[in-house]
Motif scaffolding. Structure first.
Motif, PDB file in Angstrom:
ATOM      1  N   ASN A  63       0.878  -1.182   0.000  1.00 29.85           N
ATOM      2  CA  ASN A  63       0.000   0.000   0.000  1.00 29.85           C
ATOM      3  C   ASN A  63       0.908   1.222   0.000  1.00 29.85           C
ATOM      4  OD1 ASN A  63       0.813  -0.715   2.643  1.00 29.85           O
ATOM      5  ND2 ASN A  63      -0.945   0.288   3.581  1.00 29.85           N
ATOM      6  N   GLN A  64       1.369   1.584  -1.200  1.00 25.63           N
ATOM      7  CA  GLN A  64       2.487   2.509  -1.364  1.00 25.63           C
ATOM      8  C   GLN A  64       2.263   3.899  -0.777  1.00 25.63           C
ATOM      9  OE1 GLN A  64       0.804   0.898  -3.738  1.00 25.63           O
ATOM     10  NE2 GLN A  64       0.527   2.088  -5.606  1.00 25.63           N
ATOM     11  N   GLY A  65       1.004   4.311  -0.612  1.00 23.06           N
ATOM     12  CA  GLY A  65       0.747   5.606  -0.004  1.00 23.06           C
ATOM     13  C   GLY A  65       1.157   5.669   1.450  1.00 23.06           C
ATOM     14  N   HIS A  66       1.425   4.524   2.059  1.00 27.62           N
ATOM     15  CA  HIS A  66       1.792   4.479   3.471  1.00 27.62           C
ATOM     16  C   HIS A  66       3.209   4.992   3.719  1.00 27.62           C
ATOM     17  CE1 HIS A  66       0.034   3.224   7.250  1.00 27.62           C
ATOM     18  NE2 HIS A  66       1.179   2.678   7.635  1.00 27.62           N
ATOM     19  N   SER A  67       3.868   5.416   2.677  1.00 28.03           N
ATOM     20  CA  SER A  67       5.164   6.087   2.821  1.00 28.03           C
ATOM     21  C   SER A  67       5.095   7.520   2.300  1.00 28.03           C
ATOM     22  CB  SER A  67       6.257   5.325   2.068  1.00 28.03           C
ATOM     23  OG  SER A  67       6.587   4.124   2.722  1.00 28.03           O
ATOM     24  N   HIS A 104      -5.644   1.404   0.706  1.00 27.70           N
ATOM     25  CA  HIS A 104      -5.120   2.706   0.282  1.00 27.70           C
ATOM     26  C   HIS A 104      -5.866   3.873   0.922  1.00 27.70           C
ATOM     27  CE1 HIS A 104      -2.505   0.899  -2.622  1.00 27.70           C
ATOM     28  NE2 HIS A 104      -3.479   0.462  -3.400  1.00 27.70           N
ATOM     29  N   ILE A 105      -7.045   3.596   1.482  1.00 29.24           N
ATOM     30  CA  ILE A 105      -7.890   4.676   2.010  1.00 29.24           C
ATOM     31  C   ILE A 105      -7.917   4.688   3.537  1.00 29.24           C
ATOM     32  CG2 ILE A 105     -10.265   5.573   2.070  1.00 29.24           C
ATOM     33  CD1 ILE A 105     -10.637   4.392  -0.741  1.00 29.24           C
ATOM     34  N   LEU A 106      -7.889   3.502   4.156  1.00 28.32           N
ATOM     35  CA  LEU A 106      -8.041   3.399   5.609  1.00 28.32           C
ATOM     36  C   LEU A 106      -6.734   3.140   6.339  1.00 28.32           C
ATOM     37  CD1 LEU A 106     -11.281   1.210   5.709  1.00 28.32           C
ATOM     38  CD2 LEU A 106     -11.109   3.679   6.068  1.00 28.32           C
ATOM     39  N   ASP A 107      -5.613   3.096   5.621  1.00 28.79           N
ATOM     40  CA  ASP A 107      -4.363   2.643   6.236  1.00 28.79           C
ATOM     41  C   ASP A 107      -3.893   3.518   7.391  1.00 28.79           C
ATOM     42  OD1 ASP A 107      -3.953   4.549   4.193  1.00 28.79           O
ATOM     43  OD2 ASP A 107      -1.850   3.999   3.995  1.00 28.79           O
ATOM     44  N   THR A 108      -3.834   4.843   7.186  1.00 27.73           N
ATOM     45  CA  THR A 108      -3.343   5.707   8.270  1.00 27.73           C
ATOM     46  C   THR A 108      -4.366   5.815   9.388  1.00 27.73           C
ATOM     47  OG1 THR A 108      -4.066   7.598   6.912  1.00 27.73           O
ATOM     48  CG2 THR A 108      -1.719   7.054   6.889  1.00 27.73           C
ATOM     49  N   ILE A 109      -5.643   5.809   9.047  1.00 21.59           N
ATOM     50  CA  ILE A 109      -6.693   5.804  10.065  1.00 21.59           C
ATOM     51  C   ILE A 109      -6.534   4.577  10.955  1.00 21.59           C
ATOM     52  CG2 ILE A 109      -9.185   5.536  10.429  1.00 21.59           C
ATOM     53  CD1 ILE A 109      -9.560   7.109   7.790  1.00 21.59           C
ATOM     54  N   GLY A 119     -10.166  13.390   2.931  1.00 16.93           N
ATOM     55  CA  GLY A 119      -8.931  12.843   2.396  1.00 16.93           C
ATOM     56  C   GLY A 119      -9.211  12.005   1.176  1.00 16.93           C
ATOM     57  N   GLY A 120      -8.173  11.747   0.406  1.00 23.13           N
ATOM     58  CA  GLY A 120      -8.290  10.889  -0.759  1.00 23.13           C
ATOM     59  C   GLY A 120      -7.739   9.513  -0.450  1.00 23.13           C
ATOM     60  N   SER A 121      -7.096   8.914  -1.426  1.00 25.47           N
ATOM     61  CA  SER A 121      -6.466   7.610  -1.226  1.00 25.47           C
ATOM     62  C   SER A 121      -4.959   7.768  -1.345  1.00 25.47           C
ATOM     63  CB  SER A 121      -6.972   6.602  -2.270  1.00 25.47           C
ATOM     64  OG  SER A 121      -6.528   6.962  -3.568  1.00 25.47           O
ATOM     65  N   HIS A 122      -4.260   6.692  -1.074  1.00 22.58           N
ATOM     66  CA  HIS A 122      -2.803   6.657  -1.168  1.00 22.58           C
ATOM     67  C   HIS A 122      -2.185   7.775  -0.318  1.00 22.58           C
ATOM     68  CE1 HIS A 122      -4.127   4.171  -4.521  1.00 22.58           C
ATOM     69  NE2 HIS A 122      -2.902   3.668  -4.614  1.00 22.58           N
ATOM     70  N   SER A 123      -1.344   8.587  -0.895  1.00 17.45           N
ATOM     71  CA  SER A 123      -0.608   9.579  -0.107  1.00 17.45           C
ATOM     72  C   SER A 123      -1.288  10.949  -0.062  1.00 17.45           C
ATOM     73  CB  SER A 123       0.805   9.733  -0.671  1.00 17.45           C
ATOM     74  OG  SER A 123       0.760  10.158  -2.018  1.00 17.45           O
ATOM     75  N   THR A 124      -2.491  11.072  -0.606  1.00 14.06           N
ATOM     76  CA  THR A 124      -3.183  12.358  -0.629  1.00 14.06           C
ATOM     77  C   THR A 124      -3.371  12.885   0.786  1.00 14.06           C
ATOM     78  OG1 THR A 124      -4.392  11.656  -2.590  1.00 14.06           O
ATOM     79  CG2 THR A 124      -5.223  13.582  -1.428  1.00 14.06           C
ATOM     80  N   THR A 125      -2.993  14.128   1.020  1.00 12.55           N
ATOM     81  CA  THR A 125      -3.074  14.692   2.359  1.00 12.55           C
ATOM     82  C   THR A 125      -4.513  15.082   2.712  1.00 12.55           C
ATOM     83  OG1 THR A 125      -2.455  16.858   1.443  1.00 12.55           O
ATOM     84  CG2 THR A 125      -0.703  15.531   2.428  1.00 12.55           C
ATOM     85  N   SER A 179       3.256  -6.711  10.683  1.00 17.03           N
ATOM     86  CA  SER A 179       2.704  -6.464  12.011  1.00 17.03           C
ATOM     87  C   SER A 179       1.779  -5.259  12.022  1.00 17.03           C
ATOM     88  CB  SER A 179       3.839  -6.257  13.023  1.00 17.03           C
ATOM     89  OG  SER A 179       4.714  -5.232  12.594  1.00 17.03           O
ATOM     90  N   VAL A 180       1.941  -4.353  11.072  1.00 15.13           N
ATOM     91  CA  VAL A 180       1.067  -3.180  10.934  1.00 15.13           C
ATOM     92  C   VAL A 180      -0.005  -3.423   9.876  1.00 15.13           C
ATOM     93  CG1 VAL A 180       0.993  -0.751  10.185  1.00 15.13           C
ATOM     94  CG2 VAL A 180       2.792  -1.533  11.745  1.00 15.13           C
ATOM     95  N   SER A 181       0.411  -3.916   8.718  1.00 22.08           N
ATOM     96  CA  SER A 181      -0.527  -4.107   7.607  1.00 22.08           C
ATOM     97  C   SER A 181      -1.386  -5.363   7.760  1.00 22.08           C
ATOM     98  CB  SER A 181       0.236  -4.174   6.283  1.00 22.08           C
ATOM     99  OG  SER A 181       1.271  -5.142   6.323  1.00 22.08           O
ATOM    100  N   GLY A 182      -0.944  -6.298   8.604  1.00 17.37           N
ATOM    101  CA  GLY A 182      -1.718  -7.511   8.814  1.00 17.37           C
ATOM    102  C   GLY A 182      -3.080  -7.252   9.441  1.00 17.37           C
ATOM    103  N   PRO A 183      -3.146  -6.581  10.596  1.00 13.45           N
ATOM    104  CA  PRO A 183      -4.462  -6.283  11.181  1.00 13.45           C
ATOM    105  C   PRO A 183      -5.353  -5.452  10.260  1.00 13.45           C
ATOM    106  CG  PRO A 183      -2.747  -6.032  12.830  1.00 13.45           C
ATOM    107  CD  PRO A 183      -2.045  -6.223  11.507  1.00 13.45           C
ATOM    108  N   LEU A 184      -4.779  -4.521   9.513  1.00 16.40           N
ATOM    109  CA  LEU A 184      -5.560  -3.774   8.529  1.00 16.40           C
ATOM    110  C   LEU A 184      -6.137  -4.717   7.484  1.00 16.40           C
ATOM    111  CD1 LEU A 184      -6.524  -1.230   6.956  1.00 16.40           C
ATOM    112  CD2 LEU A 184      -4.209  -1.124   5.954  1.00 16.40           C
TER     113      LEU A 184
END
Length: 452
Positions: A160-164, A255-260, A345-351, A397-402
């Motif tokens: 999920n490349q937006g996570h960087s 791509h949309i819920l990762d940071t949340i 917010g959008g998806s991926h890296s959109t602020t 360990s982070v992306s697994g629960p998501l």
């Protein structure tokens, strides 16, 4: 290092191993800070060449092998010309066996149903793994991937490349500074047309077509049951089928819920409900769906819920602060409802954007952080983690629960109704059928990948 063999006993579907955040293994003793990372690539169709370019852009990837079930497809043929020194394989098992000493890391860019065995085998061989989103197709497979990451202590990254990107660093900074606080509700949406929408009420698996002569159709199925070939499965159409993909939600939720999910410490939900299902089907994902996820209080944060909307006309409600603006149904995104503040917010890296002009201007007057520095992108971050230079931002360990939240939503899309989930036992408490769907029984010859 334990090797996966057919003599390993299969882990039962209900015996989920626990997963925890782990210290990632440093490979600096194997790969020096100035060396390139020898990458083996699984899956070169469709988006493959573009993702290869993204890894290549880092300047520290050396592609030593490419593998595809159809080693004569147009994408891999172009890749052969670009990287003439790389070896070409049809079977990833043969690639890992023959090139073990020459491979530093493995990239897994195959359909969802094949993520799991390749990732497990690579980690068991001591290889860092970059696996596309979602991590796997079933809850059990994701649980095992997290346990394997802990056991083998290799660097891992979900794709999920937006996570960087900027949203990752913005969300963290705004949460720490109190700009984001007391989130109680999120509306997330992806309203684009999907490939399976025109198929109507699918009654059975399609038949009557022949696989390309150069393709290993049996191997394409991985651990799932084999069926007849159809262009409604390959190339690219596999995502709409329960047996092979995770639908719109599995594709875009990461791509949309990762940071949340990460920064609000959501973990697993305690209830998942399919509140809307348009054209439900036993074989393919619905034409449209609304799924509600309820999360309890966590780490001093209030209980909250998420509503997911997919389907071309299944739009989320608009916040009052959005009045006068035009909603673009072709752009995936989310509305985040926090204390006194609504964000879009959008998806991926959109602020994120603060919808209230008054609130935004007030925060800007008090030094709202709007620049979040320069960082390695998702691909370089993984490669640097292989060398021990950085820690990956989306480890298993982070992306697994998501990813587990995503597949729980897929179960709700398949069954409908309200499903109560016990976050501790990781089982549904009101549906035996839902519990059955947490895991699949692999077909004969693939059991060993389900044993640690």
């Amino acid at each position: 290092m334990m090797k996966l063999t057919r003599r390993n006993a299969m882990l039962s579907a209900g015996a989920f191993a626990s997963a925890a955040i782990l210290p990632q293994r440093s490979f600096s003793d194997v790969i020096s800070a100035n060396e390139k990372v020898n990458v083996a690539w699984c899956g070169v169709g469709n988006r493959g060449p573009r993702i290869i370019e993204n890894f290549e852009r880092s300047g520290i990837a050396n592609f030593v092998a490419f593998c595809d079930v159809d080693p004569e497809n147009k994408h891999i043929n172009a890749t052969k010309e670009k990287f003439p020194k790389a070896r070409i394989f049809q079977d990833w098992r043969k690639m890992l066996d023959e090139m073990d000493k020459d491979i530093d890391a493995v990239v897994v860019l195959v359909p969802d149903h094949s993520h799991f065995p390749i990732s497990m085998a690579a980690m068991a061989a001591g290889k860092p793994v970059y696996t596309e989103k979602p991590l796997a197709r079933t809850f059990q497979e994701i649980e095992l991937l997290m346990a394997a990451e802990k056991k083998y202590k290799v660097a891992t990254q979900m794709g999920n490349q937006g996570h960087s990107g900027d949203n990752y660093f913005q969300f963290d900074a705004w949460l720490q500074s109190g700009v984001i606080q007391d989130v109680t509700h999120v509306d997330a949406y992806m309203n684009k047309w999907r490939r399976w929408h025109p198929w109507g009420d699918v009654k059975a698996m399609p038949t009557g077509e022949s696989a390309p002569a150069t393709m290993d159709w049996e191997l394409w199925h991985s651990a799932t049951p084999q069926h007849a070939f159809s262009k409604k499965f390959h190339p690219g159409n596999w995502r709409g089928w329960y047996q092979h993909g995770t639908g719109c939600f599995g594709d875009w939720g990461a791509h949309i819920l990762d940071t949340i999910h990460q920064f609000l410490d959501l973990g697993l939900p305690e209830k998942v409900s399919a509140t809307t299902l348009i054209q439900p089907n036993d074989l393919v994902y619905p034409l449209a769906s609304t799924i509600n996820f309820q999360f309890p209080e966590r780490s001093g944060m209030p209980a909250m819920d998420i509503d997911w909307y997919d389907g071309v006309e299944n739009l989320p409600p608009m916040p009052e602060e959005f009045a006068g603006r035009t909603y673009d149904a072709g752009t995936p995104g989310k509305f985040i409802y926090g204390k006194d503040t609504v964000f879009q917010g959008g998806s991926h890296s959109t602020t994120l954007e603060i919808l209230s002009k008054e609130k935004r201007e007030s925060l800007e007057a008090n030094g709202l952080q709007t620049s979040f520095g320069k960082h390695s992108d998702h691909y370089e971050n993984f490669l640097r983690a292989c060398r021990g230079d950085e820690q990956t931002r989306s480890p298993f360990s982070v992306s697994g629960p998501l990813s587990q939240v995503l597949v729980l939503g897929c179960i709700a899309q398949r069954l409908g109704g309200e499903l109560d989930f016990d976050r501790q036992s990781k089982r549904f408490t009101n549906s035996d059928r839902a519990n059955e769907l947490l895991a699949d029984h692999p077909r004969k010859g693939w059991e060993q990948y389900y044993a640690l």
